[in-house]
Enzyme design. Structure first.
Site, PDB file in Angstrom:
ATOM      1  N   ASP A 167       0.799  -1.228   0.000  1.00 13.19           N
ATOM      2  CA  ASP A 167       0.000   0.000   0.000  1.00 13.19           C
ATOM      3  C   ASP A 167       0.832   1.279   0.000  1.00 13.19           C
ATOM      4  O   ASP A 167       0.392   2.320   0.516  1.00 13.19           O
ATOM      5  CB  ASP A 167      -0.973  -0.009   1.181  1.00 13.19           C
ATOM      6  CG  ASP A 167      -2.161  -0.926   0.898  1.00 13.19           C
ATOM      7  OD1 ASP A 167      -2.641  -0.925  -0.248  1.00 13.19           O
ATOM      8  OD2 ASP A 167      -2.595  -1.638   1.813  1.00 13.19           O
ATOM      9  N   ASP A 209      -7.073  -4.085  -5.471  1.00 10.61           N
ATOM     10  CA  ASP A 209      -6.826  -2.739  -4.929  1.00 10.61           C
ATOM     11  C   ASP A 209      -5.496  -2.165  -5.412  1.00 10.61           C
ATOM     12  O   ASP A 209      -5.336  -0.956  -5.561  1.00 10.61           O
ATOM     13  CB  ASP A 209      -6.784  -2.748  -3.394  1.00 10.61           C
ATOM     14  CG  ASP A 209      -7.738  -3.721  -2.730  1.00 10.61           C
ATOM     15  OD1 ASP A 209      -8.106  -4.721  -3.356  1.00 10.61           O
ATOM     16  OD2 ASP A 209      -8.090  -3.499  -1.566  1.00 10.61           O
TER      17      ASP A 209
HETATM   18  N1  GLY Z   1      -7.374  -1.637   0.163  1.00  6.04           N
HETATM   19  C1  GLY Z   1      -8.096  -2.165   1.258  1.00  6.04           C
HETATM   20  C2  GLY Z   1      -9.516  -1.804   1.257  1.00  6.04           C
HETATM   21  O1  GLY Z   1     -10.031  -1.270   0.286  1.00  6.04           O
HETATM   22  O2  GLY Z   1     -10.161  -2.051   2.270  1.00  6.04           O
END
Ligand code: GLY
Length: 406
Positions: A119, A179
């Site tokens: 992330d 994601d």
């Molecule tokens: N990227 C993690 C979420 O969207 O919860």
């Protein structure tokens, strides 16, 4: 049956400005509490508590501050009338708070504090890349380049993808998640900034692998996808935060909408436009009457399930991003839909009373545990950091020709 999308009203220019003005008021009000501390990933009973800079979500709060800074910088007359102080002083206060936080992000990446995951884009694009683009912050630049280097360490050449979570090279962790497409603009920025192609090359490999595997035949999407550790061959899809394997987690689908738009922005591959159309249609076709999805697209009215308002904002950002690259008529179509999503969010979900919440958008869902998924149960029917951030980003995209942080 839901009405046809054509029948819904669009958010008006005046409402966009009102909505952003409220965000500025709210952010200015809580800034002293959240300058040296960050907001937690999600609110509890509508209120965010303070937290250190350790979670994957803290960059969104700094991003909100930068978006607020831009609004004040560009609209001093509007801010003057709000009666919250001098626009110049408020702009300076936002800039100062964001710079304090950039220092925190630089410390975090230098010391490698909770950065063993993918992330890095969510953390460093809306905070440090934003600060660098807006003010030329050298600390922002250094932090974001280091974060891009960190993201490269998650790359798995066998399978050609960026591993999402967990210790590297364990079969139970050998997977990507949808994601991650929105983490990749950090790599493209790093290539542009440093002149080193290695970031871009890995981003492109990951996009190719992700797109080839997470999108199902009916254009719904897997949240996560596993690969064989020895051969790199695609193995199987699985959900973590969706209701069940085989359903479409609403936010995963929304990450797909935005992720395909950014994939096209950076690669200019025409096939991503076609995939965007289908993945978007799957999302839009399953929106309920007020155009804000339940947390999994499997659900609709009659199901006693919470919403995920953040998915509507993320999808709106994706529609607005892709509309920049389409022919006039199709672009106008997607901009119109984004305005309809934002109208419903503003009318029905946005915080309008600071006594109710210190966030910006209610009724979002972080992780809703079900008998068939593997996530913790937290942040259900609350505000969350990315829901607030992407709501502001979508409004800002509608308000002006925005120089994006991604
Ligand atoms: N990227 C993690 C979420 O969207 O919860």
């Amino acid at each position: 049956m839901r009405r046809d999308l054509e029948e819904y009203p669009e958010i008006a220019e005046e409402e966009i400005r009102e909505a952003l003005a409220f965000c500025v008021r709210q952010i200015a009000g809580i800034l002293p509490q959240f300058t040296h501390q960050f907001q937690r990933a999600y609110s509890e009973n509508g209120f965010y508590a303070q937290t250190e800079n350790r979670d994957w979500t803290t960059g969104f709060w700094t991003g909100e501050i930068w978006l607020a800074y831009e609004f004040v910088r560009d609209n001093p007359a509007v801010v003057e009338k709000m009666g919250i102080g001098s626009p110049a002083e408020i702009q300076q206060a936002f800039c100062h708070a964001a710079e304090v936080q950039i220092d925190s992000f630089l410390h975090r990446i230098r010391e490698k504090i909770d950065v063993d995951h993918h992330d890095m884009g969510f953390l460093y694009s809306p905070s440090c890349v934003a600060g660098y683009k807006l003010t030329g912050s050298p600390s922002g630049r250094e932090a974001a380049v280091r974060a891009a280097d960190q993201l490269l360490t998650r790359y798995q050449p066998v399978g050609e993808f960026i591993q999402a979570w967990g210790t590297m090279n364990e079969p139970g962790n050998y997977r990507l998640i949808i994601d991650c497409l929105v983490n990749l603009p950090l790599l493209y920025w790093a290539s542009e900034e440093t002149g080193d192609q290695k970031y871009r090359d890995i981003a492109e490999k990951h996009i190719h692998t992700a797109v080839a595997n997470v999108i199902r035949e009916d254009y719904s999407t897997w949240h996560t996808f596993f690969f064989d550790m020895k051969t790199g061959a695609p193995d199987h899809g699985a959900t973590c935060q969706g209701y069940r394997d085989g359903s479409a987690w609403a936010r995963g689908q929304a990450w797909g909408v935005y992720g395909l738009a950014t994939a096209y922005r950076y690669t200019k591959r025409a096939e991503y436009i076609e995939l965007f159309r289908h993945v978007t249609a799957y999302f839009l076709d399953r929106l309920p009457e007020d155009l804000v999805p339940f947390w999994d697209l499997e659900f609709n009215y009659g199901d006693d399930q919470p919403r995920d308002s953040s998915s509507a904002s993320i999808a709106a950002c994706g529609l607005l991003e892709m509309s920049k690259y389409l022919e006039k008529e199709e672009a106008a179509h997607y901009v119109g839909i984004a305005k309809k999503l934002m109208k419903s969010l503003y009318d029905n979900y946005a915080v309008k009373d600071m006594a109710v919440s210190n966030g910006l958008v209610l009724h979002s869902t972080y992780s809703n545990h079900s008998p068939y998924n593997t996530c913790d149960h937290r942040g259900v029917d609350e505000c969350n950091a990315w829901g607030d951030y992407f709501y502001m980003e979508a409004l800002t995209r509608l308000e002006k020709d925005w120089r994006q942080y991604w």
